[in-house]
Design a protein around this motif. Structure first.
Motif, PDB file in Angstrom:
ATOM      1  N   ILE A 221      33.462  24.623  35.192  1.00 36.33           N
ATOM      2  CA  ILE A 221      33.686  26.156  34.486  1.00 36.33           C
ATOM      3  C   ILE A 221      35.002  26.518  34.788  1.00 36.33           C
ATOM      4  O   ILE A 221      35.456  26.256  35.783  1.00 36.33           O
ATOM      5  CB  ILE A 221      32.619  26.951  34.766  1.00 36.33           C
ATOM      6  N   PRO A 222      35.716  27.421  33.720  1.00 36.63           N
ATOM      7  CA  PRO A 222      36.956  27.935  34.241  1.00 36.63           C
ATOM      8  C   PRO A 222      36.898  28.925  35.476  1.00 36.63           C
ATOM      9  O   PRO A 222      35.898  29.505  35.453  1.00 36.63           O
ATOM     10  CB  PRO A 222      37.404  28.594  32.862  1.00 36.63           C
ATOM     11  N   LEU A 223      37.821  28.907  36.120  1.00 33.26           N
ATOM     12  CA  LEU A 223      37.941  29.569  37.415  1.00 33.26           C
ATOM     13  C   LEU A 223      37.951  30.922  37.031  1.00 33.26           C
ATOM     14  O   LEU A 223      37.098  31.793  37.687  1.00 33.26           O
ATOM     15  CB  LEU A 223      39.039  29.167  38.262  1.00 33.26           C
ATOM     16  N   ASP A 224      38.541  31.453  36.030  1.00 33.75           N
ATOM     17  CA  ASP A 224      38.618  32.814  35.488  1.00 33.75           C
ATOM     18  C   ASP A 224      37.316  33.325  35.133  1.00 33.75           C
ATOM     19  O   ASP A 224      37.213  34.571  34.942  1.00 33.75           O
ATOM     20  CB  ASP A 224      39.605  32.992  34.412  1.00 33.75           C
ATOM     21  N   HIS A 225      36.472  32.620  34.997  1.00 33.68           N
ATOM     22  CA  HIS A 225      35.158  33.065  34.511  1.00 33.68           C
ATOM     23  C   HIS A 225      34.077  33.082  35.677  1.00 33.68           C
ATOM     24  O   HIS A 225      33.060  33.181  35.358  1.00 33.68           O
ATOM     25  CB  HIS A 225      34.658  32.167  33.351  1.00 33.68           C
ATOM     26  N   THR A 226      34.577  33.136  36.890  1.00 32.82           N
ATOM     27  CA  THR A 226      33.807  33.147  37.961  1.00 32.82           C
ATOM     28  C   THR A 226      34.365  34.302  39.006  1.00 32.82           C
ATOM     29  O   THR A 226      35.624  34.662  38.747  1.00 32.82           O
ATOM     30  CB  THR A 226      33.765  32.111  38.960  1.00 32.82           C
ATOM     31  N   PRO A 227      33.575  34.988  39.938  1.00 33.20           N
ATOM     32  CA  PRO A 227      34.183  35.768  40.721  1.00 33.20           C
ATOM     33  C   PRO A 227      35.329  35.271  41.750  1.00 33.20           C
ATOM     34  O   PRO A 227      36.234  35.913  42.312  1.00 33.20           O
ATOM     35  CB  PRO A 227      33.061  36.446  41.775  1.00 33.20           C
ATOM     36  N   LEU A 228      35.171  34.028  41.865  1.00 30.77           N
ATOM     37  CA  LEU A 228      36.157  33.208  42.802  1.00 30.77           C
ATOM     38  C   LEU A 228      37.631  33.729  42.195  1.00 30.77           C
ATOM     39  O   LEU A 228      38.480  33.529  42.613  1.00 30.77           O
ATOM     40  CB  LEU A 228      35.951  31.771  42.779  1.00 30.77           C
ATOM     41  N   GLY A 229      37.676  33.634  40.795  1.00 28.40           N
ATOM     42  CA  GLY A 229      38.797  33.825  40.146  1.00 28.40           C
ATOM     43  C   GLY A 229      39.604  35.012  40.606  1.00 28.40           C
ATOM     44  O   GLY A 229      40.843  35.171  40.605  1.00 28.40           O
ATOM     45  N   LEU A 230      38.726  35.905  40.757  1.00 32.87           N
ATOM     46  CA  LEU A 230      39.452  37.446  41.396  1.00 32.87           C
ATOM     47  C   LEU A 230      39.851  37.160  42.910  1.00 32.87           C
ATOM     48  O   LEU A 230      40.963  37.554  43.087  1.00 32.87           O
ATOM     49  CB  LEU A 230      38.241  38.401  41.291  1.00 32.87           C
ATOM     50  N   LEU A 231      39.156  36.499  43.637  1.00 33.45           N
ATOM     51  CA  LEU A 231      39.190  36.531  45.066  1.00 33.45           C
ATOM     52  C   LEU A 231      40.605  35.395  45.202  1.00 33.45           C
ATOM     53  O   LEU A 231      41.441  35.459  46.293  1.00 33.45           O
ATOM     54  CB  LEU A 231      38.278  35.855  45.809  1.00 33.45           C
ATOM     55  N   LEU A 232      40.943  34.465  44.276  1.00 34.09           N
ATOM     56  CA  LEU A 232      41.959  33.250  44.540  1.00 34.09           C
ATOM     57  C   LEU A 232      43.047  33.723  43.735  1.00 34.09           C
ATOM     58  O   LEU A 232      43.866  32.798  43.596  1.00 34.09           O
ATOM     59  CB  LEU A 232      41.286  32.061  43.998  1.00 34.09           C
ATOM     60  N   ARG A 233      43.024  34.803  43.210  1.00 32.03           N
ATOM     61  CA  ARG A 233      44.461  35.398  42.302  1.00 32.03           C
ATOM     62  C   ARG A 233      45.557  35.305  43.386  1.00 32.03           C
ATOM     63  O   ARG A 233      45.077  36.101  44.432  1.00 32.03           O
ATOM     64  CB  ARG A 233      44.169  36.546  41.625  1.00 32.03           C
ATOM     65  N   PRO A 234      46.911  35.188  42.723  1.00 34.31           N
ATOM     66  CA  PRO A 234      48.011  35.601  43.770  1.00 34.31           C
ATOM     67  C   PRO A 234      48.190  36.998  44.290  1.00 34.31           C
ATOM     68  O   PRO A 234      48.561  37.270  45.414  1.00 34.31           O
ATOM     69  CB  PRO A 234      49.044  35.061  42.759  1.00 34.31           C
ATOM     70  N   ASP A 235      47.669  37.832  43.335  1.00 31.96           N
ATOM     71  CA  ASP A 235      47.753  39.152  43.539  1.00 31.96           C
ATOM     72  C   ASP A 235      46.301  39.947  43.346  1.00 31.96           C
ATOM     73  O   ASP A 235      46.269  40.482  42.194  1.00 31.96           O
ATOM     74  CB  ASP A 235      48.863  39.882  42.927  1.00 31.96           C
ATOM     75  N   PRO A 236      45.402  39.859  43.938  1.00 31.89           N
ATOM     76  CA  PRO A 236      44.208  40.464  43.674  1.00 31.89           C
ATOM     77  C   PRO A 236      44.183  42.091  43.311  1.00 31.89           C
ATOM     78  O   PRO A 236      44.693  42.552  44.210  1.00 31.89           O
ATOM     79  CB  PRO A 236      43.269  40.001  44.775  1.00 31.89           C
ATOM     80  N   ARG A 237      43.366  42.416  42.354  1.00 34.78           N
ATOM     81  CA  ARG A 237      43.243  43.796  41.971  1.00 34.78           C
ATOM     82  C   ARG A 237      42.041  44.164  41.388  1.00 34.78           C
ATOM     83  O   ARG A 237      41.255  43.279  40.642  1.00 34.78           O
ATOM     84  CB  ARG A 237      44.240  43.998  40.960  1.00 34.78           C
ATOM     85  N   PHE A 238      41.512  45.165  42.040  1.00 31.08           N
ATOM     86  CA  PHE A 238      40.084  45.955  41.542  1.00 31.08           C
ATOM     87  C   PHE A 238      40.432  46.794  40.476  1.00 31.08           C
ATOM     88  O   PHE A 238      40.060  47.730  40.690  1.00 31.08           O
ATOM     89  CB  PHE A 238      39.326  46.268  42.839  1.00 31.08           C
ATOM     90  N   SER A 239      41.093  46.444  39.308  1.00 28.07           N
ATOM     91  CA  SER A 239      41.276  47.474  38.557  1.00 28.07           C
ATOM     92  C   SER A 239      41.633  46.426  37.117  1.00 28.07           C
ATOM     93  O   SER A 239      41.782  45.217  37.287  1.00 28.07           O
ATOM     94  CB  SER A 239      42.643  48.233  38.692  1.00 28.07           C
TER      95      SER A 239
END
Length: 209
Positions: free
Chosen positions: A112-130
């Motif tokens: 499945i695409p990484l961006d369709h999982t919570p891991l997509g948030l944690l593994l971003r170069p610049d994580p943001r909760f917004s």
């Protein structure tokens, strides 16, 4: 479904194939944070971004599969590996913009695409909760912070609660609640950061010939 069970066993899926499990187009209503809480959220974002490599033992608890353990490796951006201890047949590897699940017991590979999982948030170069991620809840007790988050445009896909220690500031685990009400809990221990991780750790599993 075998695919659904495999995805939830790894505790990382909001959606499969890029579509919300409930198809809910409503936008998430985020919680209002105090200035002090906003400060902690910004510190958490900075801490996640600064964590380039991560290794830990994990304990995972699911309703249907009980408790399993293993080792997790992370290399930001975009790479993560969950190696389950025997006798579990599961392996999860995130790399090249996707998450690949392998169930060796039945020879099944699920991608499945990484961006369709919570891991997509944690593994971003610049994580943001917004932006595309909304904070639904914030709790702080003693030296632990809990952030409950969801995808802003499709909250019906499910939600994730992240657990952080404040002494020192570090990720301690998460809980995933899917659209069907199934809950998966992951806790980390023996955490190490700033370590050298072999690139071979993130080779994606492939179908066996």
């Amino acid at each position: 479904m075998v695919v659904r069970r495999l995805v939830m066993a790894c505790g990382v899926a909001f959606a499969v194939g890029g579509m919300g499990l409930l198809g809910n187009p409503a936008l998430a209503a985020g919680v209002s944070l105090t200035q002090a809480q906003q400060g902690w959220v910004h510190r958490i974002e900075s801490s996640l971004a600064a964590t380039k490599t991560f290794q830990a033992r994990f304990e995972q608890v699911t309703e249907h599969d009980g408790t399993s353990t293993g080792t997790v490796l992370l290399e930001r951006p975009g790479k993560m590996r969950f190696s389950y201890d025997p006798p579990s047949p599961l392996l999860l590897v995130a790399n090249e913009g996707k998450v690949v699940f392998q169930d060796r017991s039945i020879g099944q590979i699920t991608t499945i695409p990484l961006d369709h999982t919570p891991l997509g948030l944690l593994l971003r170069p610049d994580p943001r909760f917004s932006g595309d991620v909304s904070i639904l809840g914030y709790e702080q007790q003693n030296s632990e912070i809990q952030l409950r988050v969801t995808r802003t445009e499709n909250p019906g896909e499910g939600e994730m609660t992240l657990f952080f220690s404040t002494r020192p500031l570090s990720l301690k685990g998460w809980t995933v609640l899917d659209a069907q009400g199934h809950r998966t809990i992951v806790h980390f221990s023996s955490v190490q950061t700033g370590i050298s991780v072999p690139s071979s750790s993130f080779v994606l599993p492939k179908d066996e010939d």
